[in-house]
Design an enzyme around this catalytic site. Sequence first.
Site, mmCIF file in Angstrom:
data_model
loop_
_atom_site.group_PDB
_atom_site.id
_atom_site.type_symbol
_atom_site.label_atom_id
_atom_site.label_comp_id
_atom_site.label_asym_id
_atom_site.label_seq_id
_atom_site.Cartn_x
_atom_site.Cartn_y
_atom_site.Cartn_z
ATOM 1 N N CYS A 1 0.854 -1.184 0.000
ATOM 2 C CA CYS A 1 0.000 0.000 0.000
ATOM 3 C C CYS A 1 0.894 1.240 0.000
ATOM 4 O O CYS A 1 1.730 1.406 0.903
ATOM 5 C CB CYS A 1 -0.864 -0.030 1.261
ATOM 6 S SG CYS A 1 -1.860 1.441 1.509
ATOM 7 N N CYS B 1 -1.167 3.914 -6.279
ATOM 8 C CA CYS B 1 -2.021 3.288 -5.263
ATOM 9 C C CYS B 1 -2.270 1.881 -5.773
ATOM 10 O O CYS B 1 -2.622 1.702 -6.949
ATOM 11 C CB CYS B 1 -3.343 4.055 -5.130
ATOM 12 S SG CYS B 1 -4.617 3.177 -4.186
ATOM 13 N N THR B 2 -2.090 0.891 -4.908
ATOM 14 C CA THR B 2 -2.168 -0.493 -5.394
ATOM 15 C C THR B 2 -3.582 -0.871 -5.853
ATOM 16 O O THR B 2 -3.740 -1.761 -6.679
ATOM 17 C CB THR B 2 -1.672 -1.470 -4.314
ATOM 18 O OG1 THR B 2 -2.386 -1.233 -3.076
ATOM 19 C CG2 THR B 2 -0.186 -1.278 -4.061
HETATM 20 N N1 DGL Z 1 -4.084 0.674 -1.664
HETATM 21 C C1 DGL Z 1 -3.664 1.833 -0.990
HETATM 22 C C2 DGL Z 1 -2.487 2.525 -1.682
HETATM 23 O O1 DGL Z 1 -1.714 1.866 -2.347
HETATM 24 C C3 DGL Z 1 -4.652 2.826 -0.461
HETATM 25 C C4 DGL Z 1 -6.069 2.829 -0.814
HETATM 26 C C5 DGL Z 1 -6.887 3.428 0.335
HETATM 27 O O2 DGL Z 1 -7.116 2.689 1.269
HETATM 28 O O3 DGL Z 1 -7.227 4.616 0.256
HETATM 29 O O4 DGL Z 1 -2.282 3.702 -1.532
#
Ligand code: DGL
Length: 253
Positions: free
Chosen positions: A69, A180-181
């Site tokens: 993340c 963002c993943t």
């Molecule tokens: N998947 C997360 C990232 O890579 C964040 C998404 C979220 O929870 O806002 O930033």
Amino acid sequence: MIGVFDSGLGGLSVLAALVDALPRADFSYYADTAHVPYGNKSEELIQGRVLAIGEHLANHDCELLVVACNTATAAAVQALRAAHPGVPVVGVEPGIKPAAQETQSGRIAVLVTEATANSQRLKHLIRDHAGRVEVFVEPCPGWATHVEMLQLDDPALAADVRARIEPLLDKGVDRIVLGCTHYSFLAPLLQEVVGSSAQLVDVADAVARQTQRLAGPLAHGAGTLHLHASAYPERLHAALPRLRLGHLAARIA
Ligand code: DGL
């Protein structure tokens, strides 16, 4: 066991790359679905969650941690490393460096959550790796939640994607970093808007290679996968086929 975690489903895009790179490793994936999205939360809250999840995974046989993340990495990877000095920690950061090296136009964009957009770590990443390349930081509120709800075909999302991406293309951006993943799962939608004007940059494979370098004997396990979530764990299993990750289900222990 290798521990991998995210606020929700997004980190599964990293997990898929990890499983490709380390097919015999054992993975424990933790989705913090009781607190998703992280992108609109404070740095303090995200840090607290990252430390609690890191503790949980380390207490459950995880000897290497992957923070799948960008938002959690930006807010808390240093604190996590300080809390577990004996455990290697791999973070995920937007691919500013490869995008800046590859751009022909000298203009790149990075799509991120609001929290990542406001983080010092992203500012430093741009300062250290963008050189003379112009970087447009585009926060994309709501996108991670659409992925979380598996609303990948929602026309409102498609319209928002178009509204954010087209102005970037008009500015001459030719590399668009998925910072963002969760956004990896929006790649087909993004690709439709981007066409041949720009290339999408995802770091999942690079993260997997870095994890491979640190894995040592952890690379040689039984190839199992344990899925955990702080809320609605059953949705995590059900999401796999919807995210075209049905092949991972056979590993679930
Ligand atoms: N998947 C997360 C990232 O890579 C964040 C998404 C979220 O929870 O806002 O930033």
